[in-house]
Design an enzyme around this catalytic site. Sequence first.
Site, short mmCIF file in Angstrom:
data_model
loop_
_atom_site.label_atom_id
_atom_site.label_comp_id
_atom_site.label_asym_id
_atom_site.label_seq_id
_atom_site.Cartn_x
_atom_site.Cartn_y
_atom_site.Cartn_z
N SER B 15 0.84 -1.20 0.00
CA SER B 15 0.00 0.00 0.00
C SER B 15 0.88 1.25 0.00
O SER B 15 2.10 1.17 0.10
CB SER B 15 -0.91 0.01 1.24
OG SER B 15 -0.10 -0.03 2.40
N ASP B 36 5.41 -7.30 1.60
CA ASP B 36 4.81 -6.69 2.79
C ASP B 36 4.77 -7.73 3.89
O ASP B 36 4.86 -8.93 3.63
CB ASP B 36 3.40 -6.17 2.50
CG ASP B 36 3.08 -4.93 3.34
OD1 ASP B 36 3.20 -3.81 2.81
OD2 ASP B 36 2.74 -5.09 4.53
N ASP B 62 8.80 -10.43 6.76
CA ASP B 62 9.12 -9.39 7.75
C ASP B 62 10.60 -9.04 7.54
O ASP B 62 11.49 -9.80 7.91
CB ASP B 62 8.88 -9.95 9.16
CG ASP B 62 9.30 -8.97 10.26
OD1 ASP B 62 9.95 -7.93 9.95
OD2 ASP B 62 9.01 -9.25 11.43
N ILE B 63 10.84 -7.87 6.95
CA ILE B 63 12.21 -7.53 6.54
C ILE B 63 13.14 -7.25 7.73
O ILE B 63 14.33 -7.06 7.55
CB ILE B 63 12.25 -6.36 5.52
CG1 ILE B 63 11.38 -5.20 5.96
CG2 ILE B 63 11.80 -6.83 4.14
CD1 ILE B 63 12.10 -4.12 6.65
N ASN B 89 11.71 0.66 1.48
CA ASN B 89 10.59 1.57 1.78
C ASN B 89 9.86 1.20 3.06
O ASN B 89 9.27 2.07 3.70
CB ASN B 89 9.62 1.55 0.59
CG ASN B 89 8.30 2.20 0.92
OD1 ASN B 89 8.22 3.42 1.02
ND2 ASN B 89 7.27 1.40 1.14
N TYR B 153 11.92 7.06 15.68
CA TYR B 153 11.75 7.21 14.22
C TYR B 153 12.86 8.08 13.63
O TYR B 153 13.50 7.72 12.64
CB TYR B 153 10.38 7.84 13.96
CG TYR B 153 9.95 7.88 12.51
CD1 TYR B 153 9.60 6.72 11.84
CD2 TYR B 153 9.86 9.09 11.83
CE1 TYR B 153 9.18 6.76 10.51
CE2 TYR B 153 9.43 9.14 10.51
CZ TYR B 153 9.09 7.97 9.86
OH TYR B 153 8.66 8.03 8.54
N LYS B 157 15.65 6.85 11.01
CA LYS B 157 15.73 7.47 9.69
C LYS B 157 17.09 8.17 9.49
O LYS B 157 17.59 8.24 8.36
CB LYS B 157 14.57 8.46 9.50
CG LYS B 157 13.18 7.78 9.41
CD LYS B 157 13.09 6.78 8.27
CE LYS B 157 11.65 6.35 7.97
NZ LYS B 157 11.60 5.31 6.91
#
Lengths: 259, 248
Positions: B15, B36, B62-63, B89, B153, B157
């Site tokens: 998505s 995903d 699950d990466i 991503n 986060y 990042k």
Amino acid sequence: MNSSASTAAETARASDLSNSVAVIAGACDDCGAGIARYLSSRGAALALCGADRDALDSLVAEIVAAGGQAIVAGSEQSAAIPDVVDRVRSKFGKIDVLVNNPGEVAGRSVELPASEFEKSLAAILTTAFGFLHAVVPAMRERRYGRIINVYGLAYLGLPAQANLAAAYAGIFGLTRSVALETAADGITVNSVVKGDIARSNLAAADADKLAGQIPVKRIGTAADVARAVGFFALPSTKYVTGQTLFVCGGRSAYFSMSV
Amino acid sequence: MGFAGKVAIVTGSASGIGRQTASRLAERGAAVVVNDVDATKLESTIAEFKKNGWQAIAVSADISKKADVDRMVQETIAAFGRIDILVNNAGLERAGPLRKLSEADWDVTVDVNLKGAFLCSQGVHGHMVEKKYGRIINISSRAWLGGAGQAPYSSAKAGLVGLTRTLTLELGRNGITVNCIAPGLIHTPMWDDLPDKDKAFLLSKVPTGKLGDADDIADAVLFFADEEAGFISGQVLYVCGGRSLVAG
């Protein structure tokens, strides 16, 4: 909503400069000519500025022969800018894209005479300001514009390049300041920073030596720079402003101040 | 700008931004691995891709787990024989003030956003080195510059920026470029659920005064993923309406 249909529409829009008129301030060097060829290949009508009238004439002839639209707009000297802008407006009616691509100036030590330092600033920074100053008001009125400032890695502060570091860092700040000032007016202002790029006066041995110091192990081409300029020039690149993109084979990763 | 003959893995692509990026790559000829952790969402996405006649497989993984990543890479090679493009991503956020965040909040945020990108890059890079060609694009965030309430986060990042620059230096000699995109406020389903006053507050922080959309990010991914972008590596491109230039 059918996502594939919206994607196709976006794709068509993204790849199109056919409604754009672009002024290239500094189209005489290899990079400037590369930018002109690339923007023309994507459909833009071009107005080329520079000091070398013969070079501009032959570039215009080449672009027109390939089916593109281009005129020589005049010199990129500050004093000539109002005339240049008038000429472009009377020929094409508007200016959508401005590319500032200051010509090559040799990097000099801090011991250079002050008058030489001022000449470098005038050729690089004052000229870029002059074009921004001249095109932004009408872009604001039309609520659309794409401005791309092209300069070199020397802005990060490379040794014995005091004149270039100062002038390029000036354009870096100018880019961000004008981007914020015009963000709500549909105008984007971005920078493309060149690393080591092939040019006609660069000896092969020097090019090899430079390539060894670059993460991707090659020097760049005018086409590499032109493609980045072309990305920022697109109507669809609407949410990127005030940014600095290095086209340098990864060399910027050796420096702070490059993110 | 065509991707015919190229194989791309886009993580977290059932998505949102991931899905739009995978669609745009597939539409231009790439064979795409849609990944995903949510197998149900993945089913409807892959069905749509197949309906469009695009070359694609779905891999639920699950990466943040090495075994899952290894399996995804194996399935990609089994289906398409090579890997040219990796878009890291997949991401999530657990937000809150420092005193309220749990160890689990930190772990899941760092695991999915940062460790996942590390594992996927590690998993694919051998296949890229073999072909002397690769394009890795990490989706970081403007929030890596720092944001109150975003400790895990923002840290994760920011880690992606370091990973991007490091892999640029390590892999450049093998024809592999590694770049990073830092999105700002983007129109996602999560945005629609926000109260109007929060929307107005957030938009007031964006110089353009607007939201971006998934295509703004996909445009940037495709720019870096292109074969012709071989001289651009180690970069962080902010797609944020100028928000990276201002405080907060």
